[in-house]
Design a protein around this motif. Structure first.
Motif, PDB file in Angstrom:
ATOM      1  N   SER A 175       5.639  -6.198   5.192  1.00 47.39           N
ATOM      2  CA  SER A 175       6.975  -5.719   4.812  1.00 47.39           C
ATOM      3  C   SER A 175       7.903  -6.865   4.410  1.00 47.39           C
ATOM      4  O   SER A 175       8.824  -6.672   3.609  1.00 47.39           O
ATOM      5  N   THR A 176       7.669  -8.064   4.948  1.00 39.97           N
ATOM      6  CA  THR A 176       8.519  -9.207   4.594  1.00 39.97           C
ATOM      7  C   THR A 176       8.266  -9.689   3.171  1.00 39.97           C
ATOM      8  O   THR A 176       9.016 -10.531   2.667  1.00 39.97           O
ATOM      9  N   TYR A 177       7.224  -9.166   2.531  1.00 40.56           N
ATOM     10  CA  TYR A 177       6.898  -9.559   1.162  1.00 40.56           C
ATOM     11  C   TYR A 177       7.212  -8.427   0.167  1.00 40.56           C
ATOM     12  O   TYR A 177       6.656  -8.385  -0.929  1.00 40.56           O
ATOM     13  N   SER A 178       8.091  -7.533   0.556  1.00 41.15           N
ATOM     14  CA  SER A 178       8.378  -6.357  -0.271  1.00 41.15           C
ATOM     15  C   SER A 178       8.934  -6.706  -1.650  1.00 41.15           C
ATOM     16  O   SER A 178       8.832  -5.904  -2.582  1.00 41.15           O
ATOM     17  N   ASP A 179       9.501  -7.902  -1.784  1.00 43.00           N
ATOM     18  CA  ASP A 179      10.070  -8.272  -3.083  1.00 43.00           C
ATOM     19  C   ASP A 179       9.003  -8.617  -4.115  1.00 43.00           C
ATOM     20  O   ASP A 179       9.294  -8.649  -5.322  1.00 43.00           O
ATOM     21  N   VAL A 180       7.751  -8.878  -3.662  1.00 43.11           N
ATOM     22  CA  VAL A 180       6.695  -9.232  -4.620  1.00 43.11           C
ATOM     23  C   VAL A 180       5.535  -8.234  -4.595  1.00 43.11           C
ATOM     24  O   VAL A 180       4.663  -8.283  -5.456  1.00 43.11           O
ATOM     25  N   ILE A 181       5.517  -7.339  -3.625  1.00 41.85           N
ATOM     26  CA  ILE A 181       4.419  -6.370  -3.508  1.00 41.85           C
ATOM     27  C   ILE A 181       4.817  -5.062  -4.188  1.00 41.85           C
ATOM     28  O   ILE A 181       5.851  -4.482  -3.864  1.00 41.85           O
ATOM     29  N   SER A 182       3.984  -4.600  -5.095  1.00 45.37           N
ATOM     30  CA  SER A 182       4.230  -3.327  -5.763  1.00 45.37           C
ATOM     31  C   SER A 182       3.883  -2.180  -4.814  1.00 45.37           C
ATOM     32  O   SER A 182       3.201  -2.365  -3.798  1.00 45.37           O
ATOM     33  N   ALA A 183       4.337  -0.981  -5.165  1.00 43.50           N
ATOM     34  CA  ALA A 183       4.037   0.199  -4.343  1.00 43.50           C
ATOM     35  C   ALA A 183       2.536   0.444  -4.287  1.00 43.50           C
ATOM     36  O   ALA A 183       1.989   0.816  -3.237  1.00 43.50           O
ATOM     37  N   GLN A 184       1.849   0.216  -5.424  1.00 42.25           N
ATOM     38  CA  GLN A 184       0.399   0.402  -5.466  1.00 42.25           C
ATOM     39  C   GLN A 184      -0.311  -0.589  -4.556  1.00 42.25           C
ATOM     40  O   GLN A 184      -1.234  -0.237  -3.819  1.00 42.25           O
ATOM     41  N   TYR A 185       0.152  -1.839  -4.584  1.00 45.30           N
ATOM     42  CA  TYR A 185      -0.470  -2.872  -3.751  1.00 45.30           C
ATOM     43  C   TYR A 185      -0.197  -2.597  -2.273  1.00 45.30           C
ATOM     44  O   TYR A 185      -1.067  -2.796  -1.408  1.00 45.30           O
ATOM     45  N   GLU A 186       0.998  -2.143  -1.959  1.00 36.49           N
ATOM     46  CA  GLU A 186       1.338  -1.822  -0.577  1.00 36.49           C
ATOM     47  C   GLU A 186       0.440  -0.714  -0.043  1.00 36.49           C
ATOM     48  O   GLU A 186      -0.042  -0.770   1.099  1.00 36.49           O
ATOM     49  N   ARG A 187       0.190   0.286  -0.857  1.00 32.75           N
ATOM     50  CA  ARG A 187      -0.695   1.387  -0.446  1.00 32.75           C
ATOM     51  C   ARG A 187      -2.114   0.868  -0.244  1.00 32.75           C
ATOM     52  O   ARG A 187      -2.802   1.245   0.709  1.00 32.75           O
ATOM     53  N   PHE A 188      -2.565  -0.022  -1.141  1.00 39.16           N
ATOM     54  CA  PHE A 188      -3.888  -0.622  -0.987  1.00 39.16           C
ATOM     55  C   PHE A 188      -3.986  -1.389   0.328  1.00 39.16           C
ATOM     56  O   PHE A 188      -4.979  -1.282   1.059  1.00 39.16           O
ATOM     57  N   LEU A 189      -2.953  -2.159   0.655  1.00 39.51           N
ATOM     58  CA  LEU A 189      -2.964  -2.942   1.890  1.00 39.51           C
ATOM     59  C   LEU A 189      -3.080  -2.031   3.117  1.00 39.51           C
ATOM     60  O   LEU A 189      -3.763  -2.366   4.090  1.00 39.51           O
ATOM     61  N   GLY A 190      -2.409  -0.901   3.058  1.00 38.96           N
ATOM     62  CA  GLY A 190      -2.503   0.048   4.162  1.00 38.96           C
ATOM     63  C   GLY A 190      -3.911   0.600   4.323  1.00 38.96           C
ATOM     64  O   GLY A 190      -4.431   0.703   5.439  1.00 38.96           O
ATOM     65  N   PHE A 191      -4.541   0.943   3.203  1.00 36.41           N
ATOM     66  CA  PHE A 191      -5.915   1.435   3.252  1.00 36.41           C
ATOM     67  C   PHE A 191      -6.861   0.343   3.747  1.00 36.41           C
ATOM     68  O   PHE A 191      -7.742   0.599   4.575  1.00 36.41           O
ATOM     69  N   GLU A 192      -6.702  -0.862   3.235  1.00 41.28           N
ATOM     70  CA  GLU A 192      -7.582  -1.958   3.630  1.00 41.28           C
ATOM     71  C   GLU A 192      -7.459  -2.240   5.126  1.00 41.28           C
ATOM     72  O   GLU A 192      -8.463  -2.471   5.815  1.00 41.28           O
ATOM     73  N   ALA A 193      -6.221  -2.235   5.631  1.00 37.46           N
ATOM     74  CA  ALA A 193      -5.991  -2.507   7.051  1.00 37.46           C
ATOM     75  C   ALA A 193      -6.633  -1.449   7.939  1.00 37.46           C
ATOM     76  O   ALA A 193      -7.014  -1.734   9.079  1.00 37.46           O
TER      77      ALA A 193
END
Length: 291
Positions: free
Chosen positions: A93-111
């Protein structure tokens, strides 16, 4: 994987699948019919079922009535619904300024995933990259970003490695197939290239990493296939999700037919690749050939 954000995502996905199952059991209601009954847009119902949107308490109560859910099952679903509404920020969440919504969703799935199956043609999988290698490929892939933003994305990649593999109580089971060309490409210069190959030799010995190389002699098996990744989850109620890469960006695939095809394709690539020991040998030869 034990991460609050992954638990939240999986709760939403599992809850959405439960709602989709109830809708189909309720006289095969369509999304449009449910949306009309709720007095909302069809897209909202679709996003809730896909785990992309939180279901409000009011809509949850309405849906239970629409689907005529028995009291005992309502209580179970109410617990799952409550889990989808927790507000705990993920590590990224601290990287929200550089992470796209698509990438954030991917990170959630990967985790949340238990196993990853990944094929790469010209670069190495992100979880296997050194910092210098990641810096080089990110600098090329995101030329519109400034140095600070690129550095932040490299940090995210490093944190992915720590959370998913290197420091995880239950590491992600990594099944990788790469081409021999990915070993030969000098990314970031000669020093970075050799450092990366040394790292590959080290990390490929990790208990949860299975790394295989398709040699040039089997080029026709892999040369015409684009990079892709399949994420699989320990919970059998949560379906696999796949990501494909192209010049247009990342494509998310969750259609069962696409996933069956990709699993077959990955098995074929694995059959064409060298064994893990043979792959380590070719990595070592590539590392030492210019010495």
């Amino acid at each position: 994987m034990s991460d609050s954000s992954s638990t939240l995502l999986m709760s939403r996905v599992t809850f959405g699948r439960a709602l989709r199952r109830l809708r189909k059991e309720a006289d095969q209601l369509t999304l449009a019919e449910v949306a009309t009954a709720l007095g909302c847009d069809l897209s909202l119902v679709s996003r809730i079922e896909n785990g992309k949107r939180v279901c409000s308490k009011a809509h949850f109560a309405q849906l239970m009535d629409i689907y005529e859910v028995p009291a005992a099952q309502r209580d179970e679903l109410a617990e799952l619904h409550a889990a989808t509404r927790e507000r705990r920020p993920p590590w990224w969440s601290t990287y929200s300024d550089v992470i796209s919504a698509q990438y954030e969703r991917f990170l959630g799935f990967e985790a949340a995933a238990s196993t990853v199956y990944e094929f790469q043609v010209g670069i190495l999988p992100g979880l296997l990259q050194t910092e210098a290698y990641a810096q080089a490929v990110t600098g090329v892939g995101f030329t519109s970003l400034g140095p600070d933003q690129i550095e932040a994305l490299v940090e995210v990649r490093g944190l992915r490695q720590r959370h998913c593999l290197l420091e995880a109580a239950t590491p992600l089971e990594c099944r990788y197939v790469i081409t021999q060309a990915a070993l030969d490409f000098q990314v970031g210069g000669e020093h970075t290239h050799k450092e990366q190959l040394d790292h590959l030799l080290e990390i490929s010995a990790h208990a949860s990493v299975d790394l295989r190389v398709v040699p040039y002699a089997k080029g026709e098996e892999a040369a015409q296939i684009g990079a892709f990744m399949i994420l699989q989850f320990a919970d059998e109620d949560v379906p696999d999700v796949a990501f494909g890469e192209s010049v247009a960006g990342s494509l998310t695939m969750d259609d069962p037919r696409d996933l069956r095809r990709l699993h077959r394709l990955f098995r074929s690539l694995t059959d064409a690749a060298l064994s893990p020991d043979e792959s380590r040998d070719i990595i070592a030869r590539t590392r030492n050939k210019d010495d």
